[in-house]
Write a protein that holds these residues in place. Sequence first.
Motif, mmCIF file in Angstrom:
data_model
loop_
_atom_site.group_PDB
_atom_site.id
_atom_site.type_symbol
_atom_site.label_atom_id
_atom_site.label_comp_id
_atom_site.label_asym_id
_atom_site.label_seq_id
_atom_site.Cartn_x
_atom_site.Cartn_y
_atom_site.Cartn_z
ATOM 1 N N ASP A 42 21.478 40.821 -12.987
ATOM 2 C CA ASP A 42 21.332 41.892 -12.019
ATOM 3 C C ASP A 42 22.626 42.697 -12.011
ATOM 4 O OD1 ASP A 42 20.166 43.448 -10.052
ATOM 5 O OD2 ASP A 42 19.737 41.761 -8.722
ATOM 6 N N LEU A 43 22.573 43.879 -11.485
ATOM 7 C CA LEU A 43 23.756 44.726 -11.435
ATOM 8 C C LEU A 43 24.706 44.255 -10.337
ATOM 9 C CD1 LEU A 43 22.012 48.193 -11.808
ATOM 10 C CD2 LEU A 43 23.246 46.909 -13.560
ATOM 11 N N PRO A 44 25.995 44.202 -10.615
ATOM 12 C CA PRO A 44 26.960 43.747 -9.609
ATOM 13 C C PRO A 44 26.909 44.554 -8.317
ATOM 14 C CG PRO A 44 28.006 43.863 -11.751
ATOM 15 C CD PRO A 44 26.624 44.463 -11.903
ATOM 16 N N ASN A 45 26.630 45.837 -8.407
ATOM 17 C CA ASN A 45 26.642 46.678 -7.202
ATOM 18 C C ASN A 45 25.380 46.522 -6.349
ATOM 19 O OD1 ASN A 45 24.862 47.990 -8.863
ATOM 20 N ND2 ASN A 45 25.799 50.002 -8.657
ATOM 21 N N ARG A 46 24.480 45.660 -6.737
ATOM 22 C CA ARG A 46 23.270 45.427 -5.937
ATOM 23 C C ARG A 46 23.512 44.437 -4.798
ATOM 24 N NH1 ARG A 46 17.839 46.308 -9.218
ATOM 25 N NH2 ARG A 46 18.542 48.210 -10.215
ATOM 26 N N SER A 47 24.684 43.860 -4.756
ATOM 27 C CA SER A 47 24.991 42.941 -3.661
ATOM 28 C C SER A 47 25.507 43.735 -2.466
ATOM 29 C CB SER A 47 26.040 41.920 -4.090
ATOM 30 O OG SER A 47 27.304 42.520 -4.197
ATOM 31 N N ASN A 48 25.459 43.090 -1.315
ATOM 32 C CA ASN A 48 26.035 43.673 -0.119
ATOM 33 C C ASN A 48 26.508 42.529 0.770
ATOM 34 O OD1 ASN A 48 23.777 42.736 1.437
ATOM 35 N ND2 ASN A 48 22.633 44.540 0.801
ATOM 36 N N GLU A 49 27.081 42.865 1.905
ATOM 37 C CA GLU A 49 27.649 41.833 2.769
ATOM 38 C C GLU A 49 26.581 40.846 3.252
ATOM 39 O OE1 GLU A 49 30.106 41.619 6.914
ATOM 40 O OE2 GLU A 49 30.718 43.143 5.446
ATOM 41 N N LYS A 50 25.410 41.331 3.553
ATOM 42 C CA LYS A 50 24.319 40.462 4.018
ATOM 43 C C LYS A 50 23.941 39.443 2.935
ATOM 44 C CE LYS A 50 19.668 40.657 5.908
ATOM 45 N NZ LYS A 50 18.556 41.504 6.299
ATOM 46 N N ILE A 51 23.829 39.890 1.717
ATOM 47 C CA ILE A 51 23.498 38.993 0.606
ATOM 48 C C ILE A 51 24.623 37.980 0.395
ATOM 49 C CG2 ILE A 51 23.192 38.869 -1.904
ATOM 50 C CD1 ILE A 51 21.600 41.494 -1.690
ATOM 51 N N LEU A 52 25.857 38.448 0.419
ATOM 52 C CA LEU A 52 26.988 37.539 0.216
ATOM 53 C C LEU A 52 27.084 36.508 1.342
ATOM 54 C CD1 LEU A 52 29.568 40.090 -1.166
ATOM 55 C CD2 LEU A 52 28.424 38.279 -2.453
ATOM 56 N N GLU A 53 26.784 36.908 2.572
ATOM 57 C CA GLU A 53 26.755 35.953 3.682
ATOM 58 C C GLU A 53 25.676 34.895 3.448
ATOM 59 O OE1 GLU A 53 26.127 38.348 7.147
ATOM 60 O OE2 GLU A 53 28.267 38.752 7.398
ATOM 61 N N ALA A 54 24.532 35.325 2.966
ATOM 62 C CA ALA A 54 23.439 34.391 2.692
ATOM 63 C C ALA A 54 23.805 33.434 1.559
ATOM 64 C CB ALA A 54 22.160 35.158 2.358
ATOM 65 N N VAL A 55 24.464 33.947 0.541
ATOM 66 C CA VAL A 55 24.917 33.099 -0.567
ATOM 67 C C VAL A 55 25.920 32.068 -0.053
ATOM 68 C CG1 VAL A 55 26.271 33.053 -2.713
ATOM 69 C CG2 VAL A 55 24.478 34.771 -2.413
ATOM 70 N N GLN A 56 26.855 32.520 0.757
ATOM 71 C CA GLN A 56 27.869 31.611 1.305
ATOM 72 C C GLN A 56 27.209 30.514 2.147
ATOM 73 O OE1 GLN A 56 30.593 33.299 4.209
ATOM 74 N NE2 GLN A 56 32.270 32.094 3.367
ATOM 75 N N ALA A 57 26.269 30.877 2.986
ATOM 76 C CA ALA A 57 25.576 29.898 3.836
ATOM 77 C C ALA A 57 24.766 28.914 2.990
ATOM 78 C CB ALA A 57 24.671 30.620 4.825
ATOM 79 N N ALA A 58 24.077 29.422 1.985
ATOM 80 C CA ALA A 58 23.291 28.545 1.115
ATOM 81 C C ALA A 58 24.196 27.611 0.322
ATOM 82 C CB ALA A 58 22.429 29.385 0.167
ATOM 83 N N TRP A 59 25.342 28.111 -0.089
ATOM 84 C CA TRP A 59 26.297 27.289 -0.830
ATOM 85 C C TRP A 59 26.817 26.160 0.063
ATOM 86 C CZ3 TRP A 59 31.242 29.591 -3.577
ATOM 87 C CH2 TRP A 59 31.804 28.634 -4.422
ATOM 88 N N LEU A 60 27.133 26.468 1.306
ATOM 89 C CA LEU A 60 27.556 25.433 2.252
ATOM 90 C C LEU A 60 26.458 24.382 2.445
ATOM 91 C CD1 LEU A 60 29.357 27.550 4.965
ATOM 92 C CD2 LEU A 60 30.366 25.651 3.691
ATOM 93 N N GLU A 61 25.251 24.853 2.579
ATOM 94 C CA GLU A 61 24.113 23.939 2.735
ATOM 95 C C GLU A 61 23.944 23.049 1.500
ATOM 96 O OE1 GLU A 61 19.376 24.622 2.932
ATOM 97 O OE2 GLU A 61 20.545 25.830 4.320
ATOM 98 N N GLU A 62 24.084 23.649 0.330
ATOM 99 C CA GLU A 62 23.983 22.900 -0.923
ATOM 100 C C GLU A 62 25.061 21.828 -1.003
ATOM 101 O OE1 GLU A 62 22.892 21.567 -4.670
ATOM 102 O OE2 GLU A 62 21.764 22.745 -3.247
ATOM 103 N N ARG A 63 26.280 22.175 -0.657
ATOM 104 C CA ARG A 63 27.383 21.218 -0.697
ATOM 105 C C ARG A 63 27.143 20.093 0.300
ATOM 106 N NH1 ARG A 63 33.324 23.154 -1.251
ATOM 107 N NH2 ARG A 63 32.507 23.575 -3.320
ATOM 108 N N ASP A 64 26.740 20.458 1.514
ATOM 109 C CA ASP A 64 26.494 19.445 2.547
ATOM 110 C C ASP A 64 25.385 18.476 2.141
ATOM 111 O OD1 ASP A 64 28.501 20.478 4.147
ATOM 112 O OD2 ASP A 64 27.129 21.562 5.471
ATOM 113 N N SER A 65 24.379 18.976 1.457
ATOM 114 C CA SER A 65 23.255 18.115 1.057
ATOM 115 C C SER A 65 23.645 17.154 -0.066
ATOM 116 C CB SER A 65 22.056 18.953 0.648
ATOM 117 O OG SER A 65 22.287 19.603 -0.589
ATOM 118 N N ASN A 66 24.717 17.473 -0.772
ATOM 119 C CA ASN A 66 25.154 16.621 -1.879
ATOM 120 C C ASN A 66 26.228 15.633 -1.476
ATOM 121 O OD1 ASN A 66 23.412 17.701 -3.800
ATOM 122 N ND2 ASN A 66 24.801 19.361 -4.281
ATOM 123 N N HIS A 67 26.737 15.733 -0.265
ATOM 124 C CA HIS A 67 27.823 14.832 0.161
ATOM 125 C C HIS A 67 27.416 13.978 1.307
ATOM 126 C CE1 HIS A 67 30.365 17.832 -2.023
ATOM 127 N NE2 HIS A 67 30.771 16.680 -2.536
#
Length: 67
Positions: A42-67
Amino acid sequence: MRWTDIYDIAISLEEKYPDIDIINISFPKLKEMVVSLNYLDDLPNRSNEKILEAVQAAWLEERDSNH
């Protein structure tokens, strides 16, 4: 993957960057890390703050589920 594939991005980030402090990462740095994933089709400029917040939250959830 596209920017809307939030959970796939989170899994890929956790695999590639297992030691990153997810909470304190800046959005520009997070965007740079996502763009560096070989799976992003995908194009780098297609991201925005809302998407990045969602990625960050999902990443935290992923890490928590693995530990």
